[in-house]
Design a protein around this motif. Sequence first.
Motif, PDB file in Angstrom:
ATOM      1  N   MET A   1       0.836  -1.204   0.000  1.00  0.00           N
ATOM      2  CA  MET A   1       0.000   0.000   0.000  1.00  0.00           C
ATOM      3  C   MET A   1       0.869   1.252   0.000  1.00  0.00           C
ATOM      4  N   GLY A   2       1.935   1.227   0.862  1.00  0.00           N
ATOM      5  CA  GLY A   2       2.818   2.381   0.928  1.00  0.00           C
ATOM      6  C   GLY A   2       3.512   2.656  -0.374  1.00  0.00           C
ATOM      7  N   LYS A   3       3.896   1.569  -1.099  1.00  0.00           N
ATOM      8  CA  LYS A   3       4.571   1.735  -2.381  1.00  0.00           C
ATOM      9  C   LYS A   3       3.637   2.377  -3.397  1.00  0.00           C
ATOM     10  N   ARG A   4       2.366   1.952  -3.397  1.00  0.00           N
ATOM     11  CA  ARG A   4       1.396   2.519  -4.331  1.00  0.00           C
ATOM     12  C   ARG A   4       1.157   3.997  -4.048  1.00  0.00           C
ATOM     13  N   ILE A   5       1.091   4.341  -2.757  1.00  0.00           N
ATOM     14  CA  ILE A   5       0.887   5.749  -2.401  1.00  0.00           C
ATOM     15  C   ILE A   5       2.071   6.591  -2.852  1.00  0.00           C
ATOM     16  N   SER A   6       3.285   6.065  -2.645  1.00  0.00           N
ATOM     17  CA  SER A   6       4.477   6.816  -3.063  1.00  0.00           C
ATOM     18  C   SER A   6       4.529   6.974  -4.579  1.00  0.00           C
ATOM     19  N   GLN A   7       4.120   5.918  -5.317  1.00  0.00           N
ATOM     20  CA  GLN A   7       4.079   6.018  -6.776  1.00  0.00           C
ATOM     21  C   GLN A   7       3.051   7.054  -7.220  1.00  0.00           C
ATOM     22  N   ALA A   8       1.877   7.049  -6.570  1.00  0.00           N
ATOM     23  CA  ALA A   8       0.835   8.016  -6.924  1.00  0.00           C
ATOM     24  C   ALA A   8       1.304   9.438  -6.644  1.00  0.00           C
ATOM     25  N   LEU A   9       1.974   9.624  -5.502  1.00  0.00           N
ATOM     26  CA  LEU A   9       2.485  10.957  -5.170  1.00  0.00           C
ATOM     27  C   LEU A   9       3.567  11.394  -6.143  1.00  0.00           C
ATOM     28  N   SER A  10       4.417  10.442  -6.573  1.00  0.00           N
ATOM     29  CA  SER A  10       5.469  10.761  -7.545  1.00  0.00           C
ATOM     30  C   SER A  10       4.873  11.192  -8.873  1.00  0.00           C
ATOM     31  N   VAL A  11       3.838  10.460  -9.317  1.00  0.00           N
ATOM     32  CA  VAL A  11       3.171  10.807 -10.574  1.00  0.00           C
ATOM     33  C   VAL A  11       2.499  12.165 -10.458  1.00  0.00           C
ATOM     34  N   ALA A  12       1.842  12.414  -9.330  1.00  0.00           N
ATOM     35  CA  ALA A  12       1.172  13.701  -9.120  1.00  0.00           C
ATOM     36  C   ALA A  12       2.176  14.846  -9.121  1.00  0.00           C
ATOM     37  N   LEU A  13       3.304  14.643  -8.447  1.00  0.00           N
ATOM     38  CA  LEU A  13       4.320  15.686  -8.392  1.00  0.00           C
ATOM     39  C   LEU A  13       4.919  15.945  -9.770  1.00  0.00           C
ATOM     40  N   ALA A  14       5.210  14.859 -10.507  1.00  0.00           N
ATOM     41  CA  ALA A  14       5.769  15.016 -11.853  1.00  0.00           C
ATOM     42  C   ALA A  14       4.791  15.747 -12.768  1.00  0.00           C
ATOM     43  N   THR A  15       3.510  15.383 -12.677  1.00  0.00           N
ATOM     44  CA  THR A  15       2.492  16.051 -13.492  1.00  0.00           C
ATOM     45  C   THR A  15       2.390  17.529 -13.149  1.00  0.00           C
ATOM     46  N   PHE A  16       2.428  17.839 -11.852  1.00  0.00           N
ATOM     47  CA  PHE A  16       2.358  19.231 -11.415  1.00  0.00           C
ATOM     48  C   PHE A  16       3.524  20.046 -11.962  1.00  0.00           C
ATOM     49  N   LEU A  17       4.734  19.506 -11.826  1.00  0.00           N
ATOM     50  CA  LEU A  17       5.922  20.238 -12.265  1.00  0.00           C
ATOM     51  C   LEU A  17       5.934  20.434 -13.777  1.00  0.00           C
ATOM     52  N   ILE A  18       5.589  19.373 -14.525  1.00  0.00           N
ATOM     53  CA  ILE A  18       5.580  19.476 -15.988  1.00  0.00           C
ATOM     54  C   ILE A  18       4.502  20.451 -16.441  1.00  0.00           C
ATOM     55  N   SER A  19       3.305  20.347 -15.848  1.00  0.00           N
ATOM     56  CA  SER A  19       2.212  21.258 -16.219  1.00  0.00           C
ATOM     57  C   SER A  19       2.563  22.705 -15.881  1.00  0.00           C
ATOM     58  N   LEU A  20       3.225  22.897 -14.723  1.00  0.00           N
ATOM     59  CA  LEU A  20       3.638  24.244 -14.331  1.00  0.00           C
ATOM     60  C   LEU A  20       4.644  24.812 -15.318  1.00  0.00           C
ATOM     61  N   LEU A  21       5.612  23.980 -15.713  1.00  0.00           N
ATOM     62  CA  LEU A  21       6.626  24.432 -16.662  1.00  0.00           C
ATOM     63  C   LEU A  21       6.002  24.771 -18.012  1.00  0.00           C
ATOM     64  N   LEU A  22       5.125  23.901 -18.479  1.00  0.00           N
ATOM     65  CA  LEU A  22       4.491  24.142 -19.780  1.00  0.00           C
ATOM     66  C   LEU A  22       3.567  25.355 -19.735  1.00  0.00           C
ATOM     67  N   SER A  23       2.929  25.582 -18.597  1.00  0.00           N
ATOM     68  CA  SER A  23       2.057  26.753 -18.471  1.00  0.00           C
ATOM     69  C   SER A  23       2.880  28.039 -18.546  1.00  0.00           C
ATOM     70  N   VAL A  24       4.038  28.042 -17.883  1.00  0.00           N
ATOM     71  CA  VAL A  24       4.908  29.221 -17.936  1.00  0.00           C
ATOM     72  C   VAL A  24       5.375  29.472 -19.369  1.00  0.00           C
ATOM     73  N   ILE A  25       5.782  28.391 -20.050  1.00  0.00           N
ATOM     74  CA  ILE A  25       6.251  28.525 -21.439  1.00  0.00           C
ATOM     75  C   ILE A  25       5.129  29.014 -22.341  1.00  0.00           C
ATOM     76  N   SER A  26       3.944  28.433 -22.166  1.00  0.00           N
ATOM     77  CA  SER A  26       2.823  28.807 -23.033  1.00  0.00           C
ATOM     78  C   SER A  26       2.396  30.250 -22.796  1.00  0.00           C
ATOM     79  N   ASN A  27       2.392  30.678 -21.527  1.00  0.00           N
ATOM     80  CA  ASN A  27       1.968  32.045 -21.223  1.00  0.00           C
ATOM     81  C   ASN A  27       2.943  33.088 -21.760  1.00  0.00           C
ATOM     82  N   THR A  28       4.228  32.722 -21.868  1.00  0.00           N
ATOM     83  CA  THR A  28       5.229  33.690 -22.310  1.00  0.00           C
ATOM     84  C   THR A  28       5.517  33.627 -23.808  1.00  0.00           C
ATOM     85  N   ALA A  29       5.298  32.474 -24.419  1.00  0.00           N
ATOM     86  CA  ALA A  29       5.725  32.313 -25.811  1.00  0.00           C
ATOM     87  C   ALA A  29       4.586  32.059 -26.792  1.00  0.00           C
TER      88      ALA A  29
END
Length: 203
Positions: free
Chosen positions: A1-29
């Motif tokens: 269970m702990g491994k699944r939670i850590s994987q879900a959190l990793s995916v959520a964090l990666a999605t957040f960071l990538i979406s944040l980066l792409l949003s900054v790029i899209s808003n400026t360019a």
Amino acid sequence: MGKRISQALSVALATFLISLLLSVISNTAIGYLPLALSVLLLVVIILVGIAADIVGVAVTAADESSLHAMAAHRVHGAIQAVWLVRHADRVANIANDVIGDIAGTMSGAIAASIVFAVVRLGFPVSETVLSTLVVAMSAALTVGGKAYGKGFSIRRADDIVFLVGRVMFQIERLTGLTIWQNGKNKRKERGSEKSSARRKALS
């Protein structure tokens, strides 16, 4: 269970960071792109989201036994395809959720850039009405494409997964990286590393 939670959190964090980066790029360019290029880019992003959804469904519906038969005959890409099916939950999560959410974020930003470009060109149209129409059309294409893609991916699941496996094989061949390496092989590598470390310590 702990491994699944850590994987879900990793995916959520990666999605957040990538979406944040792409949003900054899209808003400026993206707001400065020409209208035709913005429309073309929007279509491409929508197609990427649909293709990712097709792959995510296909890996959950594919028949592993038929892929094993190809792997036994050393068909290029078959081993990678088997890896995809065995890790269907992870692959589907990345394809449907991560790539899908990123594609949705990008399509929304590009739709806004299209509205900005049209208004900048001086067309006599309400910005609110145009924004609503562009966003609605983008959503309709995405949802309609994914609805058609789900049926197609279920019918041709083995072919789609094998095609992705072939792409992975070519990437591995060109880069020298091993994407599909399974946990068993990794355990063997770790075991050999520990054995070599013991031998060095005793020598």
